[in-house]
Design a protein around this motif. Structure first.
Motif, short mmCIF file in Angstrom:
data_model
loop_
_atom_site.label_atom_id
_atom_site.label_comp_id
_atom_site.label_asym_id
_atom_site.label_seq_id
_atom_site.Cartn_x
_atom_site.Cartn_y
_atom_site.Cartn_z
N LYS A 237 -0.52 0.09 7.39
CA LYS A 237 0.80 0.35 6.82
C LYS A 237 1.39 -0.91 6.20
O LYS A 237 2.08 -0.85 5.18
N PRO A 240 -1.17 -2.38 2.37
CA PRO A 240 -1.69 -1.20 1.67
C PRO A 240 -2.96 -1.47 0.86
O PRO A 240 -3.72 -0.54 0.60
N ASN A 243 -5.95 -0.40 2.64
CA ASN A 243 -6.07 1.06 2.74
C ASN A 243 -6.36 1.69 1.38
O ASN A 243 -6.37 2.91 1.25
N TYR A 253 -4.14 3.78 -4.20
CA TYR A 253 -3.46 3.49 -2.94
C TYR A 253 -3.24 4.80 -2.17
O TYR A 253 -2.66 5.76 -2.71
N HIS A 254 -3.69 4.85 -0.94
CA HIS A 254 -3.56 6.06 -0.13
C HIS A 254 -2.29 5.98 0.72
O HIS A 254 -2.04 4.95 1.36
N ASN A 255 -1.53 7.06 0.73
CA ASN A 255 -0.34 7.10 1.57
C ASN A 255 -0.57 7.90 2.84
O ASN A 255 0.35 8.43 3.44
#
Length: 395
Positions: A237, A240, A243, A253-255
């Motif tokens: 988190k 980012p 991730n 970018y993955h949320n």
């Protein structure tokens, strides 16, 4: 009734017949597993659609097959008495030259025949439907006439002395896929590894204090992996880029936080995915990891279990590894290696103490993750593990 290869997962072109669990003429019951079919990623089971008797096996173990291809036949509602008829049909085939076509030879037998320079048509088969087995080839070699001395010196390798021997087996499809992906990761990423170490005493004390209560309430033991996953999720988190993934000239970018867990299985290393780890508590993570480990051991992992994942955790410490440089799992950008917890002398507030220490190793793609982010990520994981209260307070 025809026995067919199931519809293969997307991106899987063909498959290999791994194991036939029944023989020609054998009685089978509805939903009984007839054959295991191995793809590049998962093992598929083909079950009987009705009670009956197994008929002809069209494609033997080791054969390459395609989706919905007929690989065998069975008689629905038949009785075991029908078995002799099936064997009688197979008898003429056994009497004929067993290796008229390479299709009836398994890859290992075909390779052995090629290595020895034999004529497959001259070897009498004793396997199913007259198929040539490795034992048949070895018997044929034992009964073959001696090769002239000069020819033997040129064509044959030096004789094996004493107990020195070799065993050659073909790679499974999963092992081939693992090999190709590892090479792809090494050749297509700017991979770099950074290290740190973590004092595991706080977590070990926490587990010791609450282990019994945790197990009594949730029905599962409190392990280390749930802490690792929670710490990694919180660190993702805050960083980012770790991730994210590279897609062509773009950075995606993955949320969401789907973490792959490296699991060792009898067929090789796989990385099933824990989805939405940010929404799971420690007990849910422990249960999910246990379920995936059992499915991996039993060959029950599905494509959904293996698809996706933004980051991977691998724990070589369970095998005794003290330190390693893990390889990235493409298209992910980083992987965290956990290692053996070992007592070491550390200096705390100017005094020497014996503490249970563990090395952390973060391998990352330097094209997307810079040193600042990689070191910051690893330090965050270290701080969260050394003080688990930070996870609760989000600090």
């Amino acid at each position: 009734m025809e026995i067919k290869v199931p519809v293969l997962p997307e991106s899987v072109a063909d498959a290999t017949i791994a194991t036939w669990h029944v023989k020609t003429g054998e009685a089978v019951s509805r939903d009984q597993v007839l054959v295991d079919i191995e793809t590049d990623k998962v093992v598929l089971e083909v079950v009987a659609q009705a009670d009956g008797v197994m008929g002809e096996i069209v494609h033997a173990e080791g054969a390459t097959v395609n989706a919905e291809q007929v690989i065998g036949h069975m008689t629905a509602g038949g009785a075991p008495a029908a078995a002799p008829a099936a064997k009688a049909e197979a008898a003429p085939a056994a009497a004929a030259p067993a290796a008229e076509s390479d299709d009836v030879l398994t890859p290992s037998v075909r390779r052995l025949i090629a290595e020895k320079g034999l004529d497959a048509a001259k070897i009498q088969g004793s396997g199913k439907n007259g198929r040539v087995t490795k034992e048949d080839v070895e018997k044929f070699l034992a009964g073959a006439p001696a090769v002239p001395a000069k020819a033997a010196a040129v064509a044959a390798p030096a004789p094996v002395q004493g107990d020195r021997s070799q065993k050659r087996v073909p790679m499974t499809r999963l092992r081939k896929t693992i090999a190709n992906r590892l090479l792809e990761a090494k050749n297509s990423t700017a991979m770099l590894t950074t290290f740190n170490e973590v004092n595991m005493k706080p977590i070990m004390d926490l587990r010791k204090q609450y282990q019994d209560v945790f197990e009594k309430k949730h029905g599962i033991r409190l392990g280390f992996m749930s802490f690792y996953v929670k710490a990694v999720t919180e660190a993702l988190k805050r960083f980012p880029e770790v991730n994210a993934a590279i897609d062509g000239d773009d950075i995606v970018y993955h949320n969401f936080f789907d973490v792959s867990i490296a699991v060792s299985t009898p067929r090789g290393l796989v990385t099933p995915v824990l989805r939405d780890c940010d929404k799971m508590n420690l007990a849910e993570i422990e249960k999910a990891i246990k379920d995936l480990a059992i499915k991996g051991r039993d060959g029950k992992l599905s494509m959904d279990d293996l698809t996706g994942g933004n980051f991977t955790i691998t724990n070589g410490g369970v095998f005794g590894s003290l330190m390693s440089t893990p390889i990235i799992n493409p298209p992910q950008s980083a992987i965290l290696g956990m290692h053996k917890i070992q007592d070491r002398v550390m200096v705390v507030d100017g005094k020497m103490e014996i503490l249970p220490m563990m090395y952390l190793a973060l391998s990352y793609d330097h094209r997307i993750i810079d040193g600042k982010e990689s070191v910051g990520f690893l330090v965050t994981v270290k701080e969260l593990l050394e003080d688990p209260t930070r996870i609760l307070l989000d600090i």
